[in-house]
Write an enzyme that holds these catalytic residues in place. Structure first.
Site, PDB file in Angstrom:
ATOM      1  N   LYS A 184      47.887  35.659  65.281  1.00  0.00           N
ATOM      2  CA  LYS A 184      47.482  36.455  64.122  1.00  0.00           C
ATOM      3  C   LYS A 184      47.683  37.953  64.382  1.00  0.00           C
ATOM      4  O   LYS A 184      48.036  38.348  65.487  1.00  0.00           O
ATOM      5  CB  LYS A 184      46.038  36.130  63.750  1.00  0.00           C
ATOM      6  CG  LYS A 184      45.815  34.637  63.450  1.00  0.00           C
ATOM      7  CD  LYS A 184      46.547  34.153  62.195  1.00  0.00           C
ATOM      8  CE  LYS A 184      46.772  32.659  62.122  1.00  0.00           C
ATOM      9  NZ  LYS A 184      45.597  31.815  61.989  1.00  0.00           N
TER      10      LYS A 184
HETATM   11  C1  LIG Z   1      45.057  30.406  61.711  1.00  0.00           C
HETATM   12  C2  LIG Z   1      44.488  29.975  60.436  1.00  0.00           C
HETATM   13  C3  LIG Z   1      43.194  29.443  60.337  1.00  0.00           C
HETATM   14  C4  LIG Z   1      42.346  29.083  61.519  1.00  0.00           C
HETATM   15  O1  LIG Z   1      42.237  30.070  62.475  1.00  0.00           O
HETATM   16  P1  LIG Z   1      41.700  29.715  63.943  1.00  0.00           P
HETATM   17  O2  LIG Z   1      41.161  31.025  64.433  1.00  0.00           O
HETATM   18  O3  LIG Z   1      42.906  29.269  64.720  1.00  0.00           O
HETATM   19  O4  LIG Z   1      40.687  28.677  63.852  1.00  0.00           O
HETATM   20  C5  LIG Z   1      42.698  29.151  59.078  1.00  0.00           C
HETATM   21  N1  LIG Z   1      43.437  29.335  57.978  1.00  0.00           N
HETATM   22  C6  LIG Z   1      44.697  29.827  58.029  1.00  0.00           C
HETATM   23  C7  LIG Z   1      45.455  30.025  56.749  1.00  0.00           C
HETATM   24  C8  LIG Z   1      45.265  30.143  59.262  1.00  0.00           C
HETATM   25  O5  LIG Z   1      46.517  30.579  59.316  1.00  0.00           O
END
Ligand SMILES: *Cc1c(COP(=O)(O)O)cnc(C)c1O
Length: 391
Positions: A184
Site C-alpha cells: 500500500k
Molecule cells: C489491501 C486491502 C485490504 C486489506 O488490507 P490488509 O491490511 O492487508 O488487511 C482491504 N481492502 C482492499 C481494497 C485492499 O486492497
C-alpha cells in the site's frame, strides 16, 4: 531487456524509518503503547476526525467495524465483488450475506444507483471501495444510507491521502479503513487504521481490538496495561505493536511526497501508453480531487490487443517486469461458486469483464522515469495489435 527485476510494488524504507523502528526495539517496550497512540493521533490530526484505531491489518479493522455494528446472520452487506477478498471473508464469517453490486466499467467503483438498487430491508451496511486511490461517490452513498439508517464503512485501503472534490481528505468524515500493508502507499510492515467521527463507535472498536477490555492496552503512568482492566464483552486481538506503529508513523510523515511521485509516474504511463490498442487504463473518477495513485491498472482486452492477460503478464515477466491482479471478482472464486446460497449479486457484467482483463503495472515511489518508459516499450513489443513497434 532489463537486467534487474522490476516488481509491481516496493515499499520505500528510509534511514529515518529504520531509526524509528530501532528506537522502539531499544526502548524496552515493543508491543502496543505510546508509538501506536502517536500514529493514531497523527491520523486524527491530519484528517480532523474524532477517533483513529490502529490495528494489525485493515482486514482486522474491517472485522471490528462489522462486529461493532453487530452484523450477523440474516443481515446483508452491500459491496462490490470487485474488491479484495478480505472484506467478503469477514462478512461471510460473521454469518451475514454479501450482496454484490456491479462497478463502473472504467473506474471500477460502484455508484449510488447500483448500490441503491441492491438495498433491501435486511441491508445493514454498505462498503464502497476507493479503487486504486481514486475517490468513490461517498457523499451520495452516505445520503442514501442515512435515509434508511444503514451504516457506511469506506474501504479506503488504497486511499490514504486521497482528496474528494469537496476538498475533504478521505477519512475526514464518516468511518473509513486504511491498510498499511507493504504494497500500500504507506506501510507499517502489516497494519491498518480505522478512523471514525463517531466517538461511541470508535470506543467500541477500540475495546473489541484488545480482548474487549474496558481500558486500553497501555497506560502511560503504568508503563503497561492496567491490571484492573475488565472484560466488558468478548473481544479479539488485533492491536498494532509499537515496532510497526513507529514505521507507519514515519511513513505517514512522507505520504505527500510519495503521492506526488506516484502521480508523476502514473501520468507518464498514461502518456507513454496512449493509443496502445487493447491496453486500456482506468478513467478519471469525477469525485476525485487528488488521486493517491496506489495502483496503475490497465485492462488487456484480447479482442483488440491480440493477446490475453495471462500471455501479457507472462511476456512482461520474461522481460523482468512484474505485474499484479487487483482484483479477481470475489463471486468468481471457488468457494463462492460452490456456495451460491451464501451471497447475492445482480448483473455483474462489468465486474466480470474487468476481472478477466485487469492488470496492475509496476508503480512505487522509487521507480525512475526510465522504468516507466521501459515498461511501456515492452508492452508495445508484446501487444501484437501495437505492431511490435517500440514507443
Ligand atoms: C489491501 C486491502 C485490504 C486489506 O488490507 P490488509 O491490511 O492487508 O488487511 C482491504 N481492502 C482492499 C481494497 C485492499 O486492497
Amino acid at each position: 531487456m532489463r537486467q534487474e527485476f522490476l516488481p509491481f510494488a516496493r515499499p520505500s524504507i528510509s534511514e529515518e524509518d529504520v531509526a524509528a523502528v530501532s528506537e522502539v526495539l531499544r526502548s524496552g517496550w515493543i508491543t502496543t503503547g505510546a508509538r501506536c497512540a502517536g500514529l493514531e493521533a497523527a491520523f486524527v490530526d491530519r484528517l480532523g476526525t474524532t477517533t483513529a484505531v490502529a490495528t494489525s491489518s485493515a482486514t482486522g479493522a474491517m472485522h471490528l467495524a462489522l462486529l461493532a455494528l453487530d452484523i450477523g446472520p440474516g443481515d446483508e452487506v452491500v459491496t462490490p465483488s470487485m474488491t479484495w477478498i478480505s472484506t467478503i471473508n469477514m462478512i461471510v464469517r460473521l454469518g451475514a450475506t454479501p450482496v454484490f453490486v456491479d462497478v463502473d466499467r472504467d473506474t471500477l467503483m460502484a455508484g449510488p444507483a447500483e448500490i441503491e438498487a441492491a438495498v433491501t430491508g435486511r441491508t445493514r451496511a454498505i462498503i464502497p471501495v476507493d479503487y486504486a486511490g481514486a475517490a468513490a461517490e461517498l457523499p451520495a452513498i452516505r445520503a442514501l444510507a442515512a435515509k434508511r439508517g444503514i451504516a457506511v464503512i469506506e474501504d479506503a485501503a488504497h486511499a490514504v491521502g486521497t482528496r474528494r472534490r469537496c476538498g475533504e481528505e478521505v477519512g475526514s468524515t464518516g468511518t473509513a479503513i486504511f491498510s498499511l500493508h507493504p504494497i500500500k502507499n504507506i506501510t507499517s510492515g502489516e497494519g491498518g487504521v480505522l478512523v471514525t467521527d463517531d466517538a461511541e463507535f470508535g470506543d467500541r472498536v477500540r475495546r473489541l481490538r484488545f480482548h474487549g477490555l474496558g481500558v486500553d492496552a497501555w497506560e502511560r503512568g503504568q508503563q503497561g496495561r492496567s491490571p484492573q482492566a475488565e472484560v466488558l464483552e468478548p473481544g479479539f486481538k488485533y492491536n498494532l505493536p509499537d515496532m510497526n506503529a513507529a514505521l507507519g508513523h514515519s511513513q505517514f510523515n512522507r505520504l505527500d511526497d510519495f503521492i506526488d511521485r506516484r502521480r508523476d509516474l502514473a501520468f507518464r504511463y498514461r502518456d507513454r501508453l496512449a493509443g496502445t490498442p487493447g491496453v486500456l487504463p482506468l478513467a478519471d473518477a469525477a469525485e476525485t480531487d487528488r488521486h493517491a495513485w496506489h495502483l496503475f491498472i490497465v485492462r488487456v482486452d484480447p479482442e483488440t490487443a491480440g493477446i490475453d492477460r495471462g500471455g501479457f503478464m507472462e511476456a512482461l515477466k520474461a522481460r523482468n517486469i512484474g505485474t499484479g491482479i487487483h482484483f479477481r471478482a470475489a463471486h468468481g472464486q471457488r468457494w463462492f461458486v460452490d456456495h451460491p446460497d451464501r451471497w447475492r449479486g445482480v448483473d455483474l457484467a462489468d465486474t466480470e469483464w474487468n476481472s478477466e482483463r485487469i492488470c496492475s503495472l509496476p508503480l512505487f515511489p522509487a521507480m525512475r522515469d526510465e522504468d516507466v518508459d521501459e515498461v511501456a516499450r515492452a508492452i508495445r513489443e508484446i501487444v501484437p495489435a501495437a505492431g511490435g513497434v517500440p514507443a
